[in-house]
Structures are given as C-alpha cells and as structure tokens.
Motif scaffolding. Structure first.
Motif, mmCIF file in Angstrom:
data_model
loop_
_atom_site.group_PDB
_atom_site.id
_atom_site.type_symbol
_atom_site.label_atom_id
_atom_site.label_comp_id
_atom_site.label_asym_id
_atom_site.label_seq_id
_atom_site.Cartn_x
_atom_site.Cartn_y
_atom_site.Cartn_z
ATOM 1 N N GLU A 1 0.853 -1.183 0.000
ATOM 2 C CA GLU A 1 0.000 0.000 0.000
ATOM 3 C C GLU A 1 0.888 1.232 0.000
ATOM 4 N N ARG A 2 0.824 1.984 -1.077
ATOM 5 C CA ARG A 2 1.677 3.169 -1.184
ATOM 6 C C ARG A 2 1.130 4.344 -0.357
ATOM 7 N N GLY A 3 -0.100 4.228 0.112
ATOM 8 C CA GLY A 3 -0.729 5.359 0.797
ATOM 9 C C GLY A 3 -0.256 5.560 2.220
ATOM 10 N N ARG A 4 0.164 4.495 2.910
ATOM 11 C CA ARG A 4 0.565 4.635 4.309
ATOM 12 C C ARG A 4 2.074 4.508 4.462
ATOM 13 N N GLN A 5 2.576 5.069 5.521
ATOM 14 C CA GLN A 5 4.010 5.065 5.770
ATOM 15 C C GLN A 5 4.442 3.692 6.295
ATOM 16 N N PRO A 6 5.422 3.043 5.685
ATOM 17 C CA PRO A 6 5.879 1.731 6.154
ATOM 18 C C PRO A 6 6.507 1.818 7.539
ATOM 19 N N ASP A 7 6.381 0.734 8.287
ATOM 20 C CA ASP A 7 6.991 0.651 9.618
ATOM 21 C C ASP A 7 8.408 0.099 9.553
ATOM 22 N N VAL A 8 8.795 -0.422 8.394
ATOM 23 C CA VAL A 8 10.112 -1.046 8.222
ATOM 24 C C VAL A 8 10.994 -0.120 7.391
ATOM 25 N N THR A 9 12.264 -0.036 7.753
ATOM 26 C CA THR A 9 13.205 0.826 7.039
ATOM 27 C C THR A 9 14.348 0.000 6.477
ATOM 28 N N THR A 10 14.756 0.285 5.256
ATOM 29 C CA THR A 10 15.844 -0.464 4.626
ATOM 30 C C THR A 10 17.138 -0.316 5.414
ATOM 31 N N GLY A 11 17.894 -1.409 5.480
ATOM 32 C CA GLY A 11 19.152 -1.408 6.214
ATOM 33 C C GLY A 11 20.361 -1.444 5.300
ATOM 34 N N ALA A 12 20.169 -1.134 4.016
ATOM 35 C CA ALA A 12 21.265 -1.196 3.049
ATOM 36 C C ALA A 12 21.340 0.097 2.242
ATOM 37 N N GLY A 13 22.449 0.254 1.525
ATOM 38 C CA GLY A 13 22.656 1.443 0.710
ATOM 39 C C GLY A 13 22.861 1.098 -0.752
ATOM 40 N N ARG A 14 23.511 2.004 -1.466
ATOM 41 C CA ARG A 14 23.709 1.827 -2.908
ATOM 42 C C ARG A 14 24.549 0.589 -3.234
ATOM 43 N N ILE A 15 25.580 0.373 -2.436
ATOM 44 C CA ILE A 15 26.475 -0.753 -2.713
ATOM 45 C C ILE A 15 25.713 -2.068 -2.687
ATOM 46 N N GLY A 16 24.921 -2.293 -1.646
ATOM 47 C CA GLY A 16 24.179 -3.543 -1.531
ATOM 48 C C GLY A 16 23.166 -3.733 -2.638
ATOM 49 N N LEU B 1 19.481 6.567 -1.727
ATOM 50 C CA LEU B 1 20.137 5.791 -0.678
ATOM 51 C C LEU B 1 21.535 6.311 -0.382
ATOM 52 N N PRO B 2 22.019 6.128 0.839
ATOM 53 C CA PRO B 2 23.429 6.429 1.132
ATOM 54 C C PRO B 2 24.321 5.395 0.458
ATOM 55 N N VAL B 3 25.606 5.637 0.444
ATOM 56 C CA VAL B 3 26.523 4.707 -0.224
ATOM 57 C C VAL B 3 26.444 3.331 0.417
ATOM 58 N N SER B 4 26.517 3.272 1.737
ATOM 59 C CA SER B 4 26.455 1.993 2.442
ATOM 60 C C SER B 4 26.006 2.216 3.874
ATOM 61 N N LYS B 5 25.296 1.240 4.412
ATOM 62 C CA LYS B 5 24.904 1.267 5.819
ATOM 63 C C LYS B 5 25.569 0.148 6.611
ATOM 64 N N ASN B 6 26.382 -0.654 5.918
ATOM 65 C CA ASN B 6 27.003 -1.816 6.560
ATOM 66 C C ASN B 6 28.472 -1.868 6.170
ATOM 67 N N GLU B 7 29.335 -1.619 7.124
ATOM 68 C CA GLU B 7 30.766 -1.668 6.874
ATOM 69 C C GLU B 7 31.433 -2.559 7.905
ATOM 70 N N SER B 8 32.513 -3.205 7.510
ATOM 71 C CA SER B 8 33.295 -4.000 8.455
ATOM 72 C C SER B 8 33.929 -3.065 9.477
ATOM 73 N N THR B 9 33.789 -3.391 10.739
ATOM 74 C CA THR B 9 34.268 -2.500 11.801
ATOM 75 C C THR B 9 35.753 -2.664 12.110
ATOM 76 N N GLY B 10 36.352 -3.737 11.666
ATOM 77 C CA GLY B 10 37.753 -3.983 11.991
ATOM 78 C C GLY B 10 38.615 -4.133 10.752
ATOM 79 N N LYS B 11 39.864 -4.495 10.993
ATOM 80 C CA LYS B 11 40.824 -4.685 9.914
ATOM 81 C C LYS B 11 41.063 -6.167 9.640
ATOM 82 N N TYR B 12 40.124 -6.979 10.037
ATOM 83 C CA TYR B 12 40.241 -8.403 9.777
ATOM 84 C C TYR B 12 38.868 -8.955 9.430
#
Length: 430
Positions: free
Chosen positions: A232-247, A325-336
């Motif tokens: 339904e395009r008329g109502r605001q969704p309760d779910v928000t995407t967790g990914a960006g352009r890269i995904g 969308l932003p570039v990414s919403k999920n990045e590796s937090t470490g160097k491994y």
C-alpha cells in the motif's frame, strides 16, 4: 560423493525434442532421446539457460512453496536485491519490506546488507599477501560449479568468502535469537527470495562442508503477485531499509566489482561471456587484474529466470532507487575478516572432461573418441540428439549412442550400400 540435487527439471509432456535447449546448454548436459530432452545430472550447473531458451516452457525450476513458511514459528524473509527492481514506479524500498511483513513474515533482513559486508571483506582480502590473483567472486553458485567442473585449475582463484545470502541469513538468525531468546534454531524459518534456480540447488546441496543457514528458497515470481496485492503506497511503512547503494547494486553486473574501489577489475554477465573470460584467464591471455566478478545470468541477478521483469528495465529501476540511498549502511568495523565468514572447502564435483578415474583408461577412451570423431561429418547439426559431433563421438564410445544415429553418416552408408549392391547386380546381369 552424494547425488547432486538439481533445481532445473524437464516436463516431458511439453517437450517436442526441438534441440533448442540442447544447442544452448553451456556444459552440453542435454541430449535428445526418444523424442524429448534428457538432462545429464552430472553435467548440469542449474544456470537456467534451458529455461530461458525453451519456447515450449518444458524446462522448469524447482523451489519451495510459500505455504511452507507456516511450519516455522518465526519467519524471516531474505529478499535478494533483484526483488526491488520488479515493481513499476517504486520510489522507496521500504514499501516492499513492509509488504513482506504484511504477507506473513515476522522479520525482513535484506541480502543487500550481507552484500555490503562481503564487499568490505573482499577489500580486505585483496590486500592479503600471497593470494592467487585474479581473485574470482563466489557469489554466483553457477560460476562456482562451472569452475570446479570445467576449469579446475582456477579453483584456487575463488575467494573463500561466504556469499551475501549466507552472511545475511547468519546475521538474521543471530538477531532473531537475541530479540526472542525463547526461540530455538528449529523454530526459525529463513526464507531466501531468489531470482534464479541455482540458489535453490546451492541451499539443497550445501557448500562443501558448510551447511546453509537458509531453510527455504522461494522464487521472486511467486512472491511478486502476493506483494503487489499487499503493498500500500498510501501509508508510511513501519520497516526501514538497512542497506545502501552498494548492496542494491549487487543485483546488476558490475555492482559487486565497483564496490571494491579498485581499477584492476572486470565484470562479465551471461554464461557464454563467463566461459570466454574463464578461458582467457586459464590461458593467461588477460591483462593483470585483481578481481573478477562473473554473473551467469544476463545483466546479473536481475536477469535470473525466476524474476518477472525484463533485465534492462530492472537495471534502470535500480539506478532510480539508488539515488535515494546512502553509499552503504554496513561496513566491516575492523581490519580483519571474522573466521565465520569463510568457508573451509569447495564442493567436490567431477570434472566434465574426466572420462574415467583411471588415467590409462581415460587416455584409451580419448583415443577412441578421436577416431570416431574423425569419421563423423563435423557439421554439428544436432540431428543425432547430441549438441556436437565431438559430444556424439563421446556418447558412442561410452555406450550412450549408436553411430547410426547420425543421419548424415547413415545417409552416406545407404548411398554406398545402394551403389555397391546396384553395381554387383549390374555385373551379374552382364
């Protein structure tokens, strides 16, 4: 070796034996026998090319029914990025995510989120010393099976990272059990919404010693109609995407490679182009590169045979969606890279060109095939029920065909017989 469970099958009642699928199969897995196609399980890579090319709709894909999610207490949808490209005039991914909740899922975890993490892991992996380059993506299960069966010398080039679907599934299960500690793993049903049959085969057969975290695989084409009715395009969704352009870009050819921020990359789509690139890599006839992205379906996953929309239209829609969308919403937090994101071994498949496990016997069979091949016309007409004279010669030698199945050769035999028989009769009359 256990039997490989395929997701592509034949409806013999609809098959006319027209040879179209046989001529387009990239691994020569199809023969025409007794008036209809026959698929060789040992050669099939579930690429879906026969489904795409069959005008009689005799080739079909197996996948789970949507109703099977009801056997789980907690249901998680794993939508492939290609799903969002199926809807006309869609300007917000959240409407699709909300639609999945509305049709019966308890949670949605986008595969795009896993894809962004895999992109980050891949950037780290490419910096590792001593790895074999070019590194080849393992995101497409068709390409992995093709390399192991037809290009075994390139196995070490495959990046040992789990594909985005598995990373997303693992994170989705962790999230569900953390938020609902009363749940056991068997209570949770992880359902991947797939653009292609190869993903179905991947889940059913596992990946080497790694058992998939995905429990069900449903086609995009089946879920599409349910979503159209629920969104339904008329109502605001309760779910928000967790990914960006890269995904989201992983659904298109080049999307995975472009996220690596590396100029030494190539991307190819379509199984014939994939084979051409692998041939050049194996022969060393390609410039020095670091990473290769290969997609068996034309255009990437948007071209899968379980989708609804034309892949070119779908790609255009993805470009539109990416703008917001932003570039990414999920990045590796470490160097491994976490150990849990690697697979320990590749599946064990029999190479296509292996005639026997015994070397001496293989050489003997190859010699016989060459001899039979030299007696055939060499026009690859397909009338014998094999895709080429070389394949037909192999069928004859291993006992799956008779030389008289070649119409051209049999015609020449009849002409020679008539000539010789007629000549002897004439001599007797004289």
């Amino acid at each position: 070796m256990s039997e490989y469970l395929h997701s592509v099958f034949l409806d013999t009642e609809k098959c006319t034996g027209c040879t179209t699928c046989m001529k387009h199969c990239p691994t020569e897995a199809i023969r025409i026998r007794d008036g209809h196609a026959v698929i060789d399980s040992n050669r099939c890579i579930d690429c879906g090319e026969c489904i795409r090319k069959c005008t009689n709709h005799a080739k079909k894909a197996k996948y789970d029914s949507f109703s099977e999610i009801d056997k789980y207490k907690y249901k998680i949808a794993l939508p492939a990025p290609a799903l969002f490209a199926q809807f006309e005039n869609l300007d917000d991914i959240d409407y699709v995510l909300q639609g999945l909740i509305d049709i019966g899922f308890d949670d949605v975890f986008e595969v795009s989120r896993g894809a962004e993490l895999v992109s980050a892991y891949t950037r780290l992996y490419l910096e590792t010393e001593g790895i074999k380059k070019p590194v080849i993506s393992t995101a497409c299960p068709v390409v992995v099976r093709l390399i192991i069966m037809r290009f075994p010398y390139l196995k070490d080039n495959l990046i040992p990272l789990l594909p985005p679907m598995e990373v997303a599934a693992s994170l989705a299960v962790e999230k569900a059990m953390k938020e609902h500690p009363e749940l056991k793993r068997e209570d949770i049903g992880v359902c991947f919404i797939s653009p292609c049959p190869a993903k179905v085969s991947y889940v059913r057969n596992s990946f080497g010693s790694y058992k998939s975290e995905v429990d069900l695989v449903i086609s995009i084409s089946e879920i599409y109609l349910r979503l159209i009715n629920a969104m339904e395009r008329g109502r605001q969704p309760d779910v928000t995407t967790g990914a960006g352009r890269i995904g989201l870009s992983w659904a298109m050819c080049g999307g995975e490679a472009s996220a690596l921020l590396n100029d030494k990359i190539i991307a190819a789509d379509g199984v014939d182009n994939v084979i051409s690139v692998l041939d050049q890599i194996e022969d060393g006839n390609i410039p020095p590169i670091d990473f290769v992205e290969l997609n068996a379906c034309p255009g990437g996953c948007v071209g899968g045979v379980l989708t609804m929309e034309n892949p070119f239209v779908a790609k255009n829609r993805l470009h539109t969606l990416r703008r917001y969308l932003p570039v990414s919403k999920n990045e590796s937090t470490g160097k491994y890279i976490p150990d849990s994101r690697f697979f320990s071994e590749l599946p064990a498949y029999k190479p296509l060109n292996r005639l026997s496990d015994n070397l001496a016997e293989s050489l003997s069979l190859m010699s016989k095939i060459k001899a039979v091949r030299s007696e055939l016309p060499g026009i690859d007409c397909g009338s014998c029920g094999a895709p080429s004279c070389k394949a037909f010669a192999e069928d004859i030698v291993i006992g799956n065909a008779d030389k008289n199945d070649c119409i051209i050769a049999y015609k020449e035999f009849i002409k020679k017989y008539i000539h010789d028989y007629g000549g002897s009769k004439k001599d007797e009359s004289d």
